[in-house]
Design a protein around this motif. Structure first.
Motif, PDB file in Angstrom:
ATOM      1  N   LEU A 297       0.826  -1.100  -0.339  1.00 48.56           N
ATOM      2  CA  LEU A 297       0.527   0.419   0.383  1.00 48.56           C
ATOM      3  C   LEU A 297       1.083   1.193  -0.279  1.00 48.56           C
ATOM      4  N   ARG A 298       2.341   1.268   0.706  1.00 44.53           N
ATOM      5  CA  ARG A 298       2.401   2.204   1.155  1.00 44.53           C
ATOM      6  C   ARG A 298       3.170   2.323  -0.598  1.00 44.53           C
ATOM      7  N   LYS A 299       4.265   1.654  -1.576  1.00 46.35           N
ATOM      8  CA  LYS A 299       4.657   1.795  -2.758  1.00 46.35           C
ATOM      9  C   LYS A 299       2.729   2.098  -3.372  1.00 46.35           C
ATOM     10  N   LEU A 300       1.736   1.996  -3.641  1.00 46.68           N
ATOM     11  CA  LEU A 300       1.093   2.316  -4.398  1.00 46.68           C
ATOM     12  C   LEU A 300       1.028   4.004  -4.018  1.00 46.68           C
ATOM     13  N   PHE A 301       0.522   3.661  -2.882  1.00 49.60           N
ATOM     14  CA  PHE A 301       0.100   5.352  -2.663  1.00 49.60           C
ATOM     15  C   PHE A 301       1.021   6.512  -2.867  1.00 49.60           C
ATOM     16  N   ALA A 302       2.527   6.302  -2.957  1.00 54.01           N
ATOM     17  CA  ALA A 302       3.540   6.543  -3.292  1.00 54.01           C
ATOM     18  C   ALA A 302       3.561   7.649  -4.539  1.00 54.01           C
ATOM     19  N   ASP A 303       2.823   5.867  -5.776  1.00 53.40           N
ATOM     20  CA  ASP A 303       3.209   5.747  -7.545  1.00 53.40           C
ATOM     21  C   ASP A 303       1.905   6.701  -7.756  1.00 53.40           C
ATOM     22  N   ILE A 304       1.097   6.626  -6.902  1.00 55.98           N
ATOM     23  CA  ILE A 304      -0.457   7.503  -7.173  1.00 55.98           C
ATOM     24  C   ILE A 304       0.075   8.610  -6.966  1.00 55.98           C
ATOM     25  N   ILE A 305       0.846   9.442  -5.872  1.00 60.37           N
ATOM     26  CA  ILE A 305       1.642  10.896  -5.427  1.00 60.37           C
ATOM     27  C   ILE A 305       2.178  11.209  -6.519  1.00 60.37           C
ATOM     28  N   THR A 306       3.179  10.326  -7.365  1.00 59.28           N
ATOM     29  CA  THR A 306       3.969  10.279  -8.403  1.00 59.28           C
ATOM     30  C   THR A 306       3.101  11.073  -9.716  1.00 59.28           C
ATOM     31  N   MET A 307       2.130  10.423 -10.018  1.00 55.42           N
ATOM     32  CA  MET A 307       1.248  10.450 -10.955  1.00 55.42           C
ATOM     33  C   MET A 307       1.056  11.527 -10.614  1.00 55.42           C
ATOM     34  N   LEU A 308       0.258  12.012  -9.052  1.00 53.91           N
ATOM     35  CA  LEU A 308      -0.544  13.491  -9.062  1.00 53.91           C
ATOM     36  C   LEU A 308       0.632  14.640  -8.753  1.00 53.91           C
ATOM     37  N   GLU A 309       1.643  14.397  -8.894  1.00 53.19           N
ATOM     38  CA  GLU A 309       2.598  15.542  -8.650  1.00 53.19           C
ATOM     39  C   GLU A 309       2.364  16.463 -10.034  1.00 53.19           C
ATOM     40  N   PRO A 310       2.290  17.825 -10.025  1.00 53.87           N
ATOM     41  CA  PRO A 310       2.222  18.824 -11.220  1.00 53.87           C
ATOM     42  C   PRO A 310       3.818  19.651 -11.482  1.00 53.87           C
ATOM     43  N   GLU A 311       4.178  19.400 -12.861  1.00 52.96           N
ATOM     44  CA  GLU A 311       5.203  19.654 -12.878  1.00 52.96           C
ATOM     45  C   GLU A 311       5.108  21.057 -13.126  1.00 52.96           C
ATOM     46  N   THR A 312       5.904  21.842 -12.240  1.00 55.05           N
ATOM     47  CA  THR A 312       5.616  23.465 -11.879  1.00 55.05           C
ATOM     48  C   THR A 312       6.808  24.014 -12.357  1.00 55.05           C
TER      49      THR A 312
ATOM     50  N   GLU B  31      -3.779  18.604  -5.233  1.00 53.61           N
ATOM     51  CA  GLU B  31      -3.388  19.109  -4.009  1.00 53.61           C
ATOM     52  C   GLU B  31      -4.462  18.029  -2.513  1.00 53.61           C
ATOM     53  N   THR B  32      -5.765  17.810  -2.356  1.00 53.89           N
ATOM     54  CA  THR B  32      -6.657  17.343  -1.947  1.00 53.89           C
ATOM     55  C   THR B  32      -6.016  15.696  -2.117  1.00 53.89           C
ATOM     56  N   LYS B  33      -5.859  15.142  -3.378  1.00 56.24           N
ATOM     57  CA  LYS B  33      -5.587  13.660  -3.315  1.00 56.24           C
ATOM     58  C   LYS B  33      -4.297  12.851  -3.001  1.00 56.24           C
ATOM     59  N   ILE B  34      -3.669  14.501  -3.128  1.00 59.12           N
ATOM     60  CA  ILE B  34      -2.118  13.735  -3.176  1.00 59.12           C
ATOM     61  C   ILE B  34      -1.778  14.079  -0.972  1.00 59.12           C
ATOM     62  N   GLY B  35      -2.667  14.427  -0.368  1.00 59.26           N
ATOM     63  CA  GLY B  35      -2.612  15.051   1.033  1.00 59.26           C
ATOM     64  C   GLY B  35      -3.382  13.730   1.893  1.00 59.26           C
ATOM     65  N   ALA B  36      -4.598  13.100   1.006  1.00 59.46           N
ATOM     66  CA  ALA B  36      -5.641  11.897   1.765  1.00 59.46           C
ATOM     67  C   ALA B  36      -3.839  10.895   0.999  1.00 59.46           C
ATOM     68  N   LEU B  37      -3.594  10.536   0.745  1.00 59.87           N
ATOM     69  CA  LEU B  37      -2.585   9.134  -0.348  1.00 59.87           C
ATOM     70  C   LEU B  37      -1.504   9.357   0.907  1.00 59.87           C
ATOM     71  N   ARG B  38      -0.966  11.307   1.116  1.00 56.03           N
ATOM     72  CA  ARG B  38      -0.192  10.845   2.264  1.00 56.03           C
ATOM     73  C   ARG B  38       0.060  10.696   3.590  1.00 56.03           C
ATOM     74  N   ALA B  39      -1.420  11.356   3.767  1.00 54.38           N
ATOM     75  CA  ALA B  39      -2.068  10.613   5.231  1.00 54.38           C
ATOM     76  C   ALA B  39      -2.608   9.165   5.182  1.00 54.38           C
ATOM     77  N   ALA B  40      -3.225   9.144   4.166  1.00 49.12           N
ATOM     78  CA  ALA B  40      -3.272   7.194   4.529  1.00 49.12           C
ATOM     79  C   ALA B  40      -1.617   6.783   4.371  1.00 49.12           C
ATOM     80  N   SER B  41      -0.650   6.586   4.091  1.00 45.83           N
ATOM     81  CA  SER B  41       0.935   6.049   3.968  1.00 45.83           C
ATOM     82  C   SER B  41       1.379   6.935   5.052  1.00 45.83           C
ATOM     83  N   MET B  42       1.544   7.802   6.057  1.00 43.82           N
ATOM     84  CA  MET B  42       1.643   7.521   7.450  1.00 43.82           C
ATOM     85  C   MET B  42       1.285   6.575   8.308  1.00 43.82           C
ATOM     86  N   ALA B  43      -0.234   6.106   7.884  1.00 40.04           N
ATOM     87  CA  ALA B  43      -0.860   5.513   9.207  1.00 40.04           C
ATOM     88  C   ALA B  43      -0.567   4.388   8.603  1.00 40.04           C
ATOM     89  N   LEU B  44       0.148   3.564   8.058  1.00 40.39           N
ATOM     90  CA  LEU B  44       0.819   2.493   7.597  1.00 40.39           C
ATOM     91  C   LEU B  44       2.100   2.246   9.011  1.00 40.39           C
TER      92      LEU B  44
END
Length: 188
Positions: A24-39, A92-105
C-alpha cells in the motif's frame, strides 16, 4: 493476513501485515508521483496562491485522466477553463489523502477516526481508479475477468498480479466503507 476494517468504540480498526503495508505504501507513493504536477519556471505566485493553473492540459495518461476527469463533457473550452480553476486543488486534496493514509501504515493495527477513515477511503479509491484503468475495466464482464484471479500463486504476468492487487484494494475499501456506515448507524 489482513483483517477487514471494523467499527468499534475507539474508531474504525483494521490490521495489515508488513508486506501488505509495504504494498500500500508503494501504491500510495506511485499515485502521488502521478499526481504531482510539473511546476513551470514562469509560474505566477499569485495564481499559485489562489489555485489557478493556466498552463494545465488534459492528461495524456488515461489513468491520470481517470483521477482528474473533465468536469464538462460537451464543451472542450469550458472543460479546460474548469480544469484551470480546479485541478491544482483537486491534485493537492488527493495527494494529501494519499500521504495521510501512507503515514498511518507505521503500525500493523490501524485505528482511524472519522476524518482519517475518509482520507483512507479517498486514497484507496484513487488506487482502484488507476488499477481499473491499467486493467481496462470498462464493464461488468471486465470486472468479472479481474475477479477470477484469486490466488497469488496464480499471478503469472503483470495483469494477473495487478488483478490480485486490485481485488485486495477493493476488499479493503469495501470493508472500510462498511465500517464507516456502521459508525454512522451507531451515531443515529
Amino acid at each position: 493476513m489482513a483483517k477487514a476494517f471494523s467499527a468499534g468504540r475507539r474508531g474504525i480498526t483494521g490490521y495489515l501485515e508488513p508486506a501488505e503495508r509495504d504494498l500500500l505504501r508503494k501504491l500510495f507513493a506511485d499515485i502521488i508521483t502521478m499526481l504531482e504536477p510539473e511546476t513551470p519556471a514562469h509560474e505566477d505566485p499569485l495564481a499559485a496562491l489562489i489555485g489557478l493553473d493556466m498552463d494545465v492540459q488534459v492528461p495524456v495518461d488515461p489513468a491520470l485522466l481517470r483521477l482528474l476527469p473533465d468536469a464538462v463533457k460537451e464543451d472542450d473550452d469550458a472543460a479546460l477553463e474548469f480544469r484551470q480553476l480546479t485541478e491544482r486543488s483537486l491534485r493537492e486534496t488527493k495527494i494529501g489523502a494519499l500521504r495521510a493514509a501512507s503515514m498511518a501504515l507505521d503500525s500493523e493495527k490501524l485505528v482511524l477516526d472519522p476524518e482519517a477513515a475518509k482520507l483512507w477511503a479517498m486514497a484507496l479509491n484513487d488506487i482502484r481508479l488507476v488499477l481499473a484503468e491499467r486493467l481496462e475495466i470498462r464493464d461488468e464482464e471486465d470486472a468479472e475477468r479481474v475477479h477470477e484471479v484469486q490466488d497469488w500463486g496464480d499471478a503469472e504476468d503483470v495483469d494477473s498480479y495487478l488483478s490480485l492487487v486490485y481485488n485486495f484494494v477493493s476488499w479493503l475499501q469495501e470493508s472500510l466503507v462498511q465500517a464507516m456506515l456502521a459508525t454512522l448507524q451507531r451515531a443515529k
